[in-house]
Scaffold this active site. Structure first.
Site, PDB file in Angstrom:
ATOM      1  N   LEU A 152       0.841  -1.186   0.000  1.00  0.00           N
ATOM      2  CA  LEU A 152       0.000   0.000   0.000  1.00  0.00           C
ATOM      3  C   LEU A 152       0.880   1.240   0.000  1.00  0.00           C
ATOM      4  O   LEU A 152       1.929   1.260   0.634  1.00  0.00           O
ATOM      5  CB  LEU A 152      -0.902   0.069   1.241  1.00  0.00           C
ATOM      6  CG  LEU A 152      -1.959  -0.999   1.473  1.00  0.00           C
ATOM      7  CD1 LEU A 152      -1.363  -2.194   2.186  1.00  0.00           C
ATOM      8  CD2 LEU A 152      -3.109  -0.440   2.285  1.00  0.00           C
ATOM      9  N   CYS A 209       9.768  -1.827   0.884  1.00  0.00           N
ATOM     10  CA  CYS A 209       9.170  -1.083   2.005  1.00  0.00           C
ATOM     11  C   CYS A 209      10.103  -1.020   3.212  1.00  0.00           C
ATOM     12  O   CYS A 209       9.642  -0.862   4.344  1.00  0.00           O
ATOM     13  CB  CYS A 209       7.819  -1.680   2.386  1.00  0.00           C
ATOM     14  SG  CYS A 209       6.608  -1.599   1.049  1.00  0.00           S
TER      15      CYS A 209
END
Length: 227
Positions: free
Chosen positions: A156, A186
């Site tokens: 996300l 990430c």
């Protein structure tokens, strides 16, 4: 077209082929501005990109290795480094967060992110994959059926401008997982990545898209309407 001409149904747009990333950024910037102005409807845009790495606002240069020399872009979204490529579904979510969206209260970014996570989890459940979130880790996770270890299956990254969201989520259907070795995904070094192909090689992008649409209303309220 005026604000009163726009109903708050959610339009769904799907682009075939591989969409160049700069084209996607330009489109999202324009459409999110139009949502703010009341001249465009909320939109979920489904795309695939050619192999690229994108940097969020927290990306660290030392987390990019890029052995294949793929193009890199500053995305302007939250988060760190992310890989995008063929076989990965991007769902760019452009909503007016200044108002209620299904179960998401107005101007509640934490609830919006949770809503995106739950949307992904329900989508994957519809495809027979149990997924979850973990405290301290960005994204959505599952237990990889080959390694037996927890691995990321979806990411996300959002941006909000004048209380309109853009960017969104990515789900690994069947990307080249080795390409993720070009970054620390990430910023998390301890875990790998996985894909839906490892659970069920017969799943198609159409299956994934249909599951995304079916799971949407429970979290965001409106039934998707094709653009």
């Amino acid at each position: 077209m005026t604000r009163n001409d726009i109903c708050e149904e959610i339009l769904w747009k799907k682009s075939d082929g591989l969409t160049p990333y700069p084209e996607a950024l330009d489109f999202m910037a324009t459409h999110s501005r139009q949502i703010h102005e009341g001249t465009a409807s909320p939109l979920v845009w489904l795309v695939e990109h050619p192999p690229i790495f994108t940097a969020g606002t927290s990306a660290r240069p030392e987390d990019l290795y890029n052995p294949h020399g793929y193009p890199t872009y500053s995305a302007g979204r939250g988060g760190q480094w992310t890989y995008h490529g063929p076989g990965q579904r991007l769902a760019y979510v452009m909503l007016n967060l200044g108002q209620q969206n299904g179960t998401i209260p107005p101007r509640d970014l934490r609830a919006f992110v949770k809503g995106l996570e739950h949307w992904i989890i329900e989508t994957l459940a519809r495809l027979g994959v149990e997924a979850f979130t973990r405290d301290g880790r960005i994204g959505v996770w599952t237990v990889d059926p080959l390694s037996g270890q927890e691995a990321k299956i979806a990411a996300l990254g959002i941006r909000v401008s004048r209380w309109v969201s853009w960017h969104g989520v990515s789900i690994n259907l069947d990307p080249a997982l080795d390409d993720f070795d070009g970054i620390v995904p990430c910023g998390i070094r301890e875990f790998g990545v996985t894909s839906l192909r490892r659970f069920n090689p017969a799943l198609t992008m159409q299956d994934l898209d249909e599951a995304l649409a079916a799971a949407w209303p429970a979290h965001f309220g409106s039934i998707p309407q094709e653009e």
